[in-house]
Motif scaffolding. Structure first.
Motif, mmCIF file in Angstrom:
data_model
loop_
_atom_site.group_PDB
_atom_site.id
_atom_site.type_symbol
_atom_site.label_atom_id
_atom_site.label_comp_id
_atom_site.label_asym_id
_atom_site.label_seq_id
_atom_site.Cartn_x
_atom_site.Cartn_y
_atom_site.Cartn_z
ATOM 1 N N ASN A 47 0.859 -1.242 0.138
ATOM 2 C CA ASN A 47 0.001 0.035 0.225
ATOM 3 C C ASN A 47 0.811 1.154 -0.173
ATOM 4 O OD1 ASN A 47 -2.135 -1.632 0.135
ATOM 5 N ND2 ASN A 47 -2.501 -1.355 2.342
ATOM 6 N N HIS A 48 1.870 1.200 0.719
ATOM 7 C CA HIS A 48 2.917 2.474 0.885
ATOM 8 C C HIS A 48 3.527 2.508 -0.447
ATOM 9 C CE1 HIS A 48 2.347 3.804 5.031
ATOM 10 N NE2 HIS A 48 2.363 2.551 5.437
ATOM 11 N N LEU A 49 3.877 1.296 -1.205
ATOM 12 C CA LEU A 49 4.706 1.241 -2.458
ATOM 13 C C LEU A 49 3.680 2.116 -3.328
ATOM 14 C CD1 LEU A 49 7.164 0.798 -3.910
ATOM 15 C CD2 LEU A 49 6.294 -1.425 -4.296
ATOM 16 N N VAL A 50 2.380 1.654 -3.386
ATOM 17 C CA VAL A 50 1.452 2.147 -4.550
ATOM 18 C C VAL A 50 1.330 3.574 -4.040
ATOM 19 C CG1 VAL A 50 -1.092 2.194 -5.286
ATOM 20 C CG2 VAL A 50 0.236 -0.105 -4.952
ATOM 21 N N ASP A 51 1.068 4.022 -2.865
ATOM 22 C CA ASP A 51 0.948 5.677 -2.854
ATOM 23 C C ASP A 51 2.177 6.329 -3.082
ATOM 24 O OD1 ASP A 51 -1.401 4.967 -1.564
ATOM 25 O OD2 ASP A 51 -0.756 5.278 0.745
ATOM 26 N N THR A 52 3.400 5.788 -3.012
ATOM 27 C CA THR A 52 4.707 6.428 -3.177
ATOM 28 C C THR A 52 4.856 6.617 -4.873
ATOM 29 O OG1 THR A 52 5.613 5.531 -1.396
ATOM 30 C CG2 THR A 52 7.068 6.479 -3.277
ATOM 31 N N ILE A 53 4.450 5.432 -5.626
ATOM 32 C CA ILE A 53 4.345 5.404 -7.057
ATOM 33 C C ILE A 53 3.221 6.599 -7.523
ATOM 34 C CG2 ILE A 53 3.859 4.324 -9.021
ATOM 35 C CD1 ILE A 53 4.889 1.877 -7.627
ATOM 36 N N MET A 86 2.168 9.289 -5.914
ATOM 37 C CA MET A 86 2.687 10.408 -5.650
ATOM 38 C C MET A 86 4.010 10.790 -6.715
ATOM 39 S SD MET A 86 4.676 11.838 -2.191
ATOM 40 C CE MET A 86 6.211 10.741 -2.690
ATOM 41 N N LEU A 87 4.960 10.074 -6.846
ATOM 42 C CA LEU A 87 5.816 10.207 -7.944
ATOM 43 C C LEU A 87 5.136 10.313 -9.391
ATOM 44 C CD1 LEU A 87 8.478 7.727 -6.869
ATOM 45 C CD2 LEU A 87 8.650 9.979 -6.649
ATOM 46 N N ASP A 88 4.285 9.638 -9.764
ATOM 47 C CA ASP A 88 3.739 9.831 -10.988
ATOM 48 C C ASP A 88 3.065 11.354 -11.005
ATOM 49 O OD1 ASP A 88 4.248 7.329 -11.912
ATOM 50 O OD2 ASP A 88 2.303 6.782 -11.703
ATOM 51 N N PHE A 140 4.142 14.112 -9.351
ATOM 52 C CA PHE A 140 4.964 14.768 -9.238
ATOM 53 C C PHE A 140 5.838 14.955 -10.949
ATOM 54 C CE2 PHE A 140 9.624 15.551 -8.689
ATOM 55 C CZ PHE A 140 9.564 16.889 -7.885
ATOM 56 N N ASN A 141 6.065 13.644 -11.339
ATOM 57 C CA ASN A 141 6.736 13.743 -12.762
ATOM 58 C C ASN A 141 5.518 14.281 -13.742
ATOM 59 O OD1 ASN A 141 8.911 12.530 -11.828
ATOM 60 N ND2 ASN A 141 8.104 10.575 -12.257
ATOM 61 N N THR A 142 4.288 14.017 -13.435
ATOM 62 C CA THR A 142 3.434 14.732 -14.571
ATOM 63 C C THR A 142 3.478 16.346 -14.171
ATOM 64 O OG1 THR A 142 2.059 12.966 -14.272
ATOM 65 C CG2 THR A 142 1.134 14.879 -15.020
ATOM 66 N N ALA A 143 3.548 16.854 -13.034
ATOM 67 C CA ALA A 143 3.630 18.198 -12.858
ATOM 68 C C ALA A 143 4.680 18.796 -13.472
ATOM 69 C CB ALA A 143 3.517 18.500 -11.423
ATOM 70 N N ASP A 144 6.018 17.896 -13.426
ATOM 71 C CA ASP A 144 7.352 18.518 -14.056
ATOM 72 C C ASP A 144 7.117 18.649 -15.647
ATOM 73 O OD1 ASP A 144 8.491 18.766 -11.682
ATOM 74 O OD2 ASP A 144 9.988 17.169 -11.965
ATOM 75 N N ILE A 145 6.476 17.768 -16.056
ATOM 76 C CA ILE A 145 6.187 17.515 -17.584
ATOM 77 C C ILE A 145 5.452 18.798 -18.165
ATOM 78 C CG2 ILE A 145 5.326 16.410 -19.402
ATOM 79 C CD1 ILE A 145 6.215 13.663 -17.932
ATOM 80 N N GLU A 146 4.460 19.160 -17.125
ATOM 81 C CA GLU A 146 3.360 20.122 -17.522
ATOM 82 C C GLU A 146 4.106 21.448 -17.533
ATOM 83 O OE1 GLU A 146 -0.173 19.375 -15.398
ATOM 84 O OE2 GLU A 146 -0.603 17.833 -16.525
ATOM 85 N N LYS A 147 5.182 22.003 -16.622
ATOM 86 C CA LYS A 147 5.867 23.057 -16.690
ATOM 87 C C LYS A 147 6.467 23.504 -17.725
ATOM 88 C CE LYS A 147 6.460 23.214 -11.701
ATOM 89 N NZ LYS A 147 7.222 23.152 -10.513
#
Length: 112
Positions: free
Chosen positions: A93-99, A101-103, A105-112
């Motif tokens: 569950n923590h791993l899924v939450d972390t993934i 969250m990272l997705d 974060f990465n999506t936000a970076d791509i949109e910038k």
């Protein structure tokens, strides 16, 4: 919670706080095994396996039964297998939450 129960819980979880001990318990959840079987499966030296089994026995987490010239180990309480399964689910569950969250974060970076 009374002090004795708190101390028991603390000692119990300390006994679980080692990767080799967790691996040994996961193996024993599959069925009883002797030291040589455990050693072969985990790929660790016999002395390391024996040392960890000694700790687990001292905390009454595993029991050893003499069979001929070998000692066969088993979980003292089958609920330990359930505890390990729940811990694995919590980790997943923590791993899924972390993934997730990272997705984000990465999506936000791509949109910038």
């Amino acid at each position: 919670m009374n002090h004795e129960l708190g101390q028991f819980k603390s000692d119990f979880f300390k006994a679980l706080a080692h990767p080799l001990r967790i691996k040994i318990l996961e193996l024993l959840a599959e069925g009883d095994k002797n030291v040589n079987e455990i050693q072969t499966i985990v790929g660790s030296e016999g002395s390391a396996v024996s040392q960890q089994l000694t700790i687990l026995r001292a905390k009454n987490i595993v029991v050893g039964t003499k069979e001929g010239n070998r000692v066969v180990y088993s979980l003292r309480d089958p609920m330990i297998a359930e505890l390990l399964q729940v811990a694995r689910q919590i980790f997943n569950n923590h791993l899924v939450d972390t993934i997730t969250m990272l997705d984000k974060f990465n999506t936000a970076d791509i949109e910038k």
